[in-house]
Scaffold this motif. Structure first.
Motif: not given
Lengths: 338, 245
Positions: A134, A138, A157, B86-89, A87-90, A130
């Protein structure tokens, strides 16, 4: 036939352009910036009480467990991933590990939210705000997040897409001080940002309504009572309503109807005020009764996207005008022409 | 006495002036007129495609809440859409208080000293201030689970509760053992409310799971958080026994 089709397509394209690309006053977007910025600031200020406990490597939500949990199912009510898919939950908490570093970044984040609220380098702050919002969300998803985080991130956003600092901002005062015009020109990107908030709000309410239709309490009209009868949510005792089952049924059905019909009835001028009034009642109830003032307020801030710039200016301009006159000696005309 | 003027009606009525209606014009497809302040056609097309992509994502994310079709799940859970969400939640649904309402959850804990005596009892959420802080602790209790099979649900509940127990041990250095219980608090049925039963009625509480952690379970403190977060490299799937959602 071909000509008619071509003409129809041209009309559709023009209507699309009219909807998305007609310049509007940035007043509504600017007002949303002030309020959403305040909400972002408050949300993250409250994290300060338990920063290490919630975001520390070994706190309530250990980093290793969260990584696994995100892979297993990122969100209890969202799309589950294919097991094992990356996943890309940075999150910046991957790098800001020591308490000192975490606090340093936290103070910077609070400063960003504050600057977004007052409108200082607004677009830049909206972008940074933003990213920070996030990043925090996250790190605590799934575990300690809720609807407030979703809407905070959504508003931040869209704020960065338009000139959110055109009004009610330090940026605007700065422009006035340097001899800029008192009136702010309409902006296509203000419209774009507002339209995106509007559509997103419609999707939120639509799926919230659809989700409710899948639950028996919402169909049988008992959901309102069950909401009032959950002690952990309760901030105002409404259990006296037990004597009025029909009223409870009505409140439940009205909530579902409103959520399902929001995406259709919020657009016509005739029905929009009623839909927004209902939003005030529903979210006002969440604020007063269900113990989620922040969530109720942030949803109302989202609903502001449907309020015309003219109405916004009637409310915001008198205050903004006083501040402007006090600081730079000139101001926009109160409740101006847009 | 003069007769009152008769208001003309019917066919003899004078036509009232009407607002001029714009005459429809034939346009070339895709060539909407450039209006002041509008970006050029190319920019509008690019932005339009991005809008469609973006809201397709928002829509798919909400639509892919289980139970959903395989088509929707595939679209929402595979690259590039999943990475975008994912990147933008935006990887979430919006089923607030739905489909079922409740139960609420709480965590009750006991800390024991070296002699096995209870040295501290507590629960959360309870009195945390401000309300948002209370709610964050409430969410800790509420989200200490994962939807899926019963087996995976229990696995994740245990993982969360063990983490909470370890955190309690870390914050109380004298305590040697922490016992953590996750309790479901069911909404009071309306019929019982009419019988003067209250929301704190003991029958409304249900023990879901309890775990115990000892100080020896804490292990060495991890120092490199980034190893856990940057990865996607770890074989985490192998460690998870649950079914895909």
């Amino acid at each position: 036939m071909i000509a008619a089709t071509r003409n129809y397509m041209a009309e559709v394209w023009e209507a699309w352009n009219e909807f998305w690309f007609t310049p509007i006053s940035p007043s509504t977007l600017s007002a949303i910036r002030v309020l959403a910025g305040a909400m972002l600031l408050y949300t993250h200020l409250v994290w300060s009480f338990d920063l290490n406990a919630f975001f520390g490597h070994n706190g309530w939500l250990p980093a290793e467990m969260m990584q696994e949990a995100e892979i297993a199912g990122n969100d209890p009510d969202g799309p589950g991933p294919v097991v094992g898919a990356p996943r890309w939950n940075w999150s910046h908490f991957a790098f800001a590990q020591s308490p000192k570093m975490m606090w340093t970044v936290h103070v910077v984040a609070l400063a960003v939210f504050f600057l977004l609220m007052i409108g200082f380098f607004s677009r830049t702050m909206a972008l940074l705000g933003f990213l920070f919002a996030v990043s925090y969300a996250n790190r605590v998803t799934p575990g300690a997040y809720f609807g407030l985080d979703k809407i905070n991130c959504m508003l931040a956003m869209y704020l960065m897409l338009g000139p959110c600092g055109a009004r009610y901002s330090v940026d605007h005062l700065w422009r006035l001080k340097r001899g800029g015009p008192t009136e702010v020109p309409p902006s296509t990107f203000a419209n774009l940002a507002i339209r995106m908030i509007q559509i997103h709000m419609c999707i939120i309410y639509l799926f919230s309504g659809i989700g409710k239709l899948q639950g028996e309490p919402w169909v049988t009209g008992t959901a309102s009572w069950l909401s009032f009868a959950m002690l952990e949510y309760q901030s105002l005792d409404m259990t006296w309503l037990a004597k009025f089952p029909r009223l409870l049924n009505f409140m439940t059905h009205l909530t579902v109807f409103w959520e399902l019909s929001y995406c259709a009835l919020v657009w016509p001028r005739l029905t929009r005020p009623w839909v927004l009034l209902m939003a005030v009642f529903v979210h006002g109830g969440i604020i007063l009764v269900l113990g989620m003032p922040t969530f109720g307020l942030v949803m109302l801030i989202g609903n502001l996207a449907f309020v015309s710039p003219k109405t916004i200016r009637k409310v915001f301009d008198p205050v903004a005008r006083r501040i402007s006159l006090a600081i730079v000696g000139k101001a926009s005309r109160a409740g101006g022409s847009d | 006495m003069a007769a009152a003027p008769v208001k003309p009606f019917g066919p003899t009525m004078q036509p009232t002036p009407q607002k001029p209606r714009p005459t429809p014009t034939l346009r070339e497809p895709g060539a909407s007129p450039k209006r002041p302040g509008r970006p050029g056609a190319f920019v509008r097309v690019v932005i339009s495609l991005l809008i469609v992509w973006h809201f397709a994502g928002v829509f798919l994310a909400a639509l892919s809440i289980p139970t959903s079709s395989q088509l929707v799940m595939d679209a929402a859970q595979h690259r590039p859409m999943q990475w975008y969400l994912d990147a933008l939640y935006m990887n979430q649904g919006h089923s607030f208080f739905a489909p079922e309402v409740g139960p609420g959850h709480l965590i009750r804990y006991e800390l024991f000293d070296q002699s096995g005596q209870v040295m501290e009892k507590g629960e959360f959420p309870k009195d945390e201030w401000p309300r948002l802080r209370y709610h964050r602790h409430f969410m800790l209790a509420d989200q200490a689970d994962m939807p899926g099979s019963e087996e995976s649900s229990k696995y994740w509940q245990r993982r969360y509760l063990e983490a909470y127990a370890r955190q309690l041990l870390r914050t109380n250095e004298i305590a040697q053992t922490a016992l953590v219980r996750r309790i479901a608090h069911w909404p009071l049925p309306r019929e019982l409310a009419l019988q003067q039963r209250t929301l704190t009625d003991p029958e409304g509480y249900e023990l879901l799971m309890e775990v115990t952690q000892r100080r020896s379970d804490l292990g060495p403190e991890e120092t490199n958080q980034s190893l856990m977060w940057q990865g996607g490299q770890m074989n985490t799937a192998g460690r998870w026994n649950g079914a895909p959602r």
